[in-house]
Design a protein around this motif. Structure first.
Motif, PDB file in Angstrom:
ATOM      1  N   UNK A 290       0.840  -1.205   0.000  1.00 21.76           N
ATOM      2  CA  UNK A 290       0.000   0.000   0.000  1.00 21.76           C
ATOM      3  C   UNK A 290       0.875   1.255   0.000  1.00 21.76           C
ATOM      4  N   UNK A 291       1.897   1.254   0.871  1.00 21.70           N
ATOM      5  CA  UNK A 291       2.832   2.380   0.901  1.00 21.70           C
ATOM      6  C   UNK A 291       3.541   2.527  -0.434  1.00 21.70           C
ATOM      7  N   UNK A 292       3.806   1.398  -1.098  1.00 26.25           N
ATOM      8  CA  UNK A 292       4.459   1.429  -2.404  1.00 26.25           C
ATOM      9  C   UNK A 292       3.592   2.084  -3.468  1.00 26.25           C
ATOM     10  N   UNK A 293       2.283   1.833  -3.427  1.00 26.37           N
ATOM     11  CA  UNK A 293       1.369   2.480  -4.388  1.00 26.37           C
ATOM     12  C   UNK A 293       1.410   3.994  -4.208  1.00 26.37           C
ATOM     13  N   UNK A 312      -6.283  -3.071   0.950  1.00 28.13           N
ATOM     14  CA  UNK A 312      -6.825  -2.977   2.311  1.00 28.13           C
ATOM     15  C   UNK A 312      -7.896  -4.052   2.548  1.00 28.13           C
ATOM     16  N   UNK A 313      -8.656  -4.370   1.523  1.00 36.70           N
ATOM     17  CA  UNK A 313      -9.669  -5.418   1.654  1.00 36.70           C
ATOM     18  C   UNK A 313      -9.005  -6.768   1.922  1.00 36.70           C
ATOM     19  N   UNK A 314      -7.932  -7.048   1.193  1.00 34.03           N
ATOM     20  CA  UNK A 314      -7.181  -8.293   1.417  1.00 34.03           C
ATOM     21  C   UNK A 314      -6.545  -8.278   2.803  1.00 34.03           C
ATOM     22  N   UNK A 315      -5.995  -7.140   3.185  1.00 32.89           N
ATOM     23  CA  UNK A 315      -5.356  -7.016   4.499  1.00 32.89           C
ATOM     24  C   UNK A 315      -6.377  -7.245   5.611  1.00 32.89           C
ATOM     25  N   UNK A 316      -7.568  -6.679   5.455  1.00 33.67           N
ATOM     26  CA  UNK A 316      -8.624  -6.863   6.454  1.00 33.67           C
ATOM     27  C   UNK A 316      -8.993  -8.341   6.568  1.00 33.67           C
ATOM     28  N   UNK A 317      -9.066  -9.027   5.429  1.00 31.72           N
ATOM     29  CA  UNK A 317      -9.380 -10.460   5.425  1.00 31.72           C
ATOM     30  C   UNK A 317      -8.244 -11.268   6.056  1.00 31.72           C
ATOM     31  N   UNK A 318      -7.012 -10.906   5.728  1.00 34.21           N
ATOM     32  CA  UNK A 318      -5.842 -11.640   6.242  1.00 34.21           C
ATOM     33  C   UNK A 318      -5.761 -11.556   7.761  1.00 34.21           C
ATOM     34  N   UNK A 319      -6.121 -10.418   8.317  1.00 34.60           N
ATOM     35  CA  UNK A 319      -6.057 -10.221   9.765  1.00 34.60           C
ATOM     36  C   UNK A 319      -7.358 -10.608  10.460  1.00 34.60           C
ATOM     37  N   UNK A 320      -8.284 -11.197   9.722  1.00 34.53           N
ATOM     38  CA  UNK A 320      -9.521 -11.679  10.319  1.00 34.53           C
ATOM     39  C   UNK A 320     -10.450 -10.585  10.807  1.00 34.53           C
ATOM     40  N   UNK A 321     -10.269  -9.364  10.316  1.00 31.49           N
ATOM     41  CA  UNK A 321     -11.120  -8.263  10.745  1.00 31.49           C
ATOM     42  C   UNK A 321     -10.929  -7.873  12.198  1.00 31.49           C
ATOM     43  N   UNK A 322      -9.795  -8.297  12.789  1.00 33.30           N
ATOM     44  CA  UNK A 322      -9.578  -8.046  14.221  1.00 33.30           C
ATOM     45  C   UNK A 322      -8.946  -6.680  14.498  1.00 33.30           C
ATOM     46  N   UNK A 323      -8.477  -6.005  13.466  1.00 36.19           N
ATOM     47  CA  UNK A 323      -7.813  -4.713  13.663  1.00 36.19           C
ATOM     48  C   UNK A 323      -8.699  -3.597  13.119  1.00 36.19           C
ATOM     49  N   UNK A 324      -9.398  -2.868  13.995  1.00 35.59           N
ATOM     50  CA  UNK A 324     -10.314  -1.828  13.506  1.00 35.59           C
ATOM     51  C   UNK A 324      -9.617  -0.683  12.785  1.00 35.59           C
ATOM     52  N   UNK A 325      -8.323  -0.459  13.082  1.00 37.21           N
ATOM     53  CA  UNK A 325      -7.597   0.609  12.391  1.00 37.21           C
ATOM     54  C   UNK A 325      -7.450   0.279  10.912  1.00 37.21           C
ATOM     55  N   UNK A 326      -7.249  -1.004  10.595  1.00 34.98           N
ATOM     56  CA  UNK A 326      -7.177  -1.415   9.188  1.00 34.98           C
ATOM     57  C   UNK A 326      -8.516  -1.158   8.500  1.00 34.98           C
ATOM     58  N   UNK A 327      -9.606  -1.479   9.199  1.00 42.18           N
ATOM     59  CA  UNK A 327     -10.929  -1.221   8.638  1.00 42.18           C
ATOM     60  C   UNK A 327     -11.135   0.274   8.410  1.00 42.18           C
ATOM     61  N   UNK A 328     -10.681   1.089   9.354  1.00 41.76           N
ATOM     62  CA  UNK A 328     -10.795   2.547   9.206  1.00 41.76           C
ATOM     63  C   UNK A 328     -10.052   3.017   7.966  1.00 41.76           C
ATOM     64  N   UNK A 329      -8.852   2.503   7.759  1.00 45.22           N
ATOM     65  CA  UNK A 329      -8.071   2.894   6.575  1.00 45.22           C
ATOM     66  C   UNK A 329      -8.731   2.404   5.288  1.00 45.22           C
ATOM     67  N   UNK A 330      -9.347   1.215   5.353  1.00 44.34           N
ATOM     68  CA  UNK A 330     -10.062   0.728   4.164  1.00 44.34           C
ATOM     69  C   UNK A 330     -11.230   1.658   3.831  1.00 44.34           C
ATOM     70  N   UNK A 331     -11.921   2.149   4.853  1.00 43.80           N
ATOM     71  CA  UNK A 331     -13.045   3.061   4.637  1.00 43.80           C
ATOM     72  C   UNK A 331     -12.565   4.360   3.978  1.00 43.80           C
ATOM     73  N   UNK A 332     -11.410   4.858   4.433  1.00 48.27           N
ATOM     74  CA  UNK A 332     -10.848   6.071   3.821  1.00 48.27           C
ATOM     75  C   UNK A 332     -10.553   5.816   2.346  1.00 48.27           C
ATOM     76  N   UNK A 333      -9.930   4.663   2.059  1.00 48.90           N
ATOM     77  CA  UNK A 333      -9.643   4.326   0.658  1.00 48.90           C
ATOM     78  C   UNK A 333     -10.931   4.182  -0.141  1.00 48.90           C
ATOM     79  N   UNK A 334     -11.953   3.591   0.475  1.00 42.12           N
ATOM     80  CA  UNK A 334     -13.236   3.420  -0.210  1.00 42.12           C
ATOM     81  C   UNK A 334     -13.860   4.761  -0.556  1.00 42.12           C
ATOM     82  N   UNK A 335     -13.645   5.754   0.324  1.00 38.24           N
ATOM     83  CA  UNK A 335     -14.216   7.082   0.057  1.00 38.24           C
ATOM     84  C   UNK A 335     -13.613   7.702  -1.195  1.00 38.24           C
TER      85      UNK A 335
END
Length: 415
Positions: A290-293, A312-335
């Motif tokens: 992600x940082x590379x992009x 971020x979607x893959x990352x959220x899946x890989x971490x089992x949805x246990x890290x809400x900060x990853x979900x927050x960042x995915x939402x920002x990307x989705x926006x």
């Protein structure tokens, strides 16, 4: 370890862990708490004496002083039934291991002992190696400070119970996962300090990158180690443009990317080019991608937000949805892909499950501003300011709130 007037200053970040590791190798890993206390005593002495006449060899001075304080503590410990045996060990160290390339990396591995639960491994190591305060560790994990303090106390007690069986791992892979977690939290705290000020802890970031390089040498086949190192390099490369001349925080979309550290960017991207093909990416390699992009894009508008959202979607899946900060960042990307209104709906759901999550109000304010809902955005900015302890971030949020107010004033004049 926290010493008034010393904690957070450059030299102590490296000197204290190396001194502690030396004492542990010399007197035995069952002596962790006594050794840590001895190093604290030595740091306090240094604070008194070094302001007048700093030594030529700070590391040597601190180590010798810490040894003396250890001897004093052992000799005065009348409550222990084996006091005489401990004193005898002062002239016959328990360990004669070869010289470690870096004592901080050794201490990192020792604290991540398999006898401890993963959470205890990370908490103890963040205190002993990174020098983070209990409050900083608690902020990183969004947990009460008392919970982290209890974990650290229990971890020390458990290490004392393990005693002489507390040996260095034969293979770095044995304790790789918690070691990576520790370095990640170290770097995250350095890049986004939770202790109030400054916006960026240069010394802590440098130590995290240094240890990540050593770990890369020790585990050259690990794509996660390579990913973590690439992530730290690509993130740290932004620092020259991330903090303004007056210490103000400059968000990614406003940064002058020509000021990014090009050598760090190139090194990080080269690492990704070397390890990504054919890799089964884990959380750290995905975050590095992600940082590379971002690093490849000349500005925010040219950024491949579809790719970032997918990662971020893959990352959220890989971490089992246990890290809400990853979900927050995915939402920002989705926006950036679907617009702010859809992202705000996702944000409502996230906040319902994680009401104490850091940065939620700041993200909500930004999305509401983009959606043109200025009154609601102003309310969210105020809530974000009240919830933020980082001084530079507070200044940034206040600046956004003031700019929003000016914009609303202009709209009123023209209507």
């Amino acid at each position: 370890m926290t010493v008034p007037g010393l904690d957070g200053e450059g030299p102590w970040r490296a000197l204290a862990p190396r001194t502690l590791a030396t004492l542990l190798r010399t007197y035995g890993r069952d002596q962790f708490e006594v050794c840590e206390d001895a190093v604290q005593d030595a740091l306090l002495e240094a604070h008194v004496h070094w302001t007048k006449a700093p030594p030529d060899d700070p590391q040597g001075w601190l180590t010798v002083t810490a040894r003396r304080r250890y001897v004093d503590r052992v000799r005065s410990d009348r409550r222990r039934r084996d006091r005489e045996g401990r004193v005898a060990l002062l002239d016959a160290p328990l360990s004669h291991e070869g010289v470690q390339s870096d004592d901080a990396l050794l201490l990192l591995q020792l604290c991540c002992h398999p006898a401890l639960a993963r959470s205890a491994q990370v908490a103890l190591t963040l205190r002993a190696v990174a020098g983070l305060s209990t409050a900083q560790i608690a902020n990183a994990y969004q947990l009460p400070e008392a919970t982290i303090a209890q974990r650290i106390t229990r971890a020390k007690r458990r290490l004392a119970e393990v005693g002489s069986g507390f040996t260095r791992p034969g293979d770095v892979a044995e304790r790789l996962a918690p070691v990576l977690d520790v370095l990640y939290v170290m770097f995250t705290e350095a890049h986004h300090t939770t202790s109030g000020a400054p916006a960026h802890d240069t010394d802590l970031a440098g130590e995290a990158i240094h240890l990540a390089r050593l770990l890369r040498e020790a585990a050259p086949d690990s794509t996660e180690v390579a990913g973590l190192l690439a992530l730290t390099l690509l993130t740290e490369a932004r620092h020259p443009a991330r903090v303004g001349a007056q210490g103000q925080l400059v968000p990614l979309d406003e940064q002058d990317r020509s000021r990014w550290d090009r050598s760090a960017v190139d090194e990080g991207l080269a690492l990704l080019d070397a390890v990504v093909p054919g890799a089964d990416p884990g959380p750290y390699l995905l975050q590095a991608c992600i940082a590379g992009v971002h690093a490849h894009a000349p500005d925010t508008d040219a950024t491949d937000w579809d790719e970032i959202h997918a990662l971020y979607t893959v990352l959220e899946h890989t971490t089992g949805g246990r890290n809400p900060t990853i979900t927050l960042n995915r939402i920002v990307a989705a926006s950036m892909v679907r617009g702010p209104e859809a992202a705000l709906c996702d944000l409502d759901g996230l906040e319902a499950h994680h009401p104490r999550l850091a940065r939620v109000d700041a993200v909500r304010a930004h999305l509401l501003e983009r959606a043109g809902r200025t009154d609601e955005a102003a309310t969210s900015y105020r809530r974000a300011i009240a919830a933020t302890v980082n001084v530079a971030e507070q200044r940034h949020l206040r600046d956004r709130l003031r700019a929003l107010g000016k914009g609303r004033g202009h709209q009123g004049d023209g209507s």
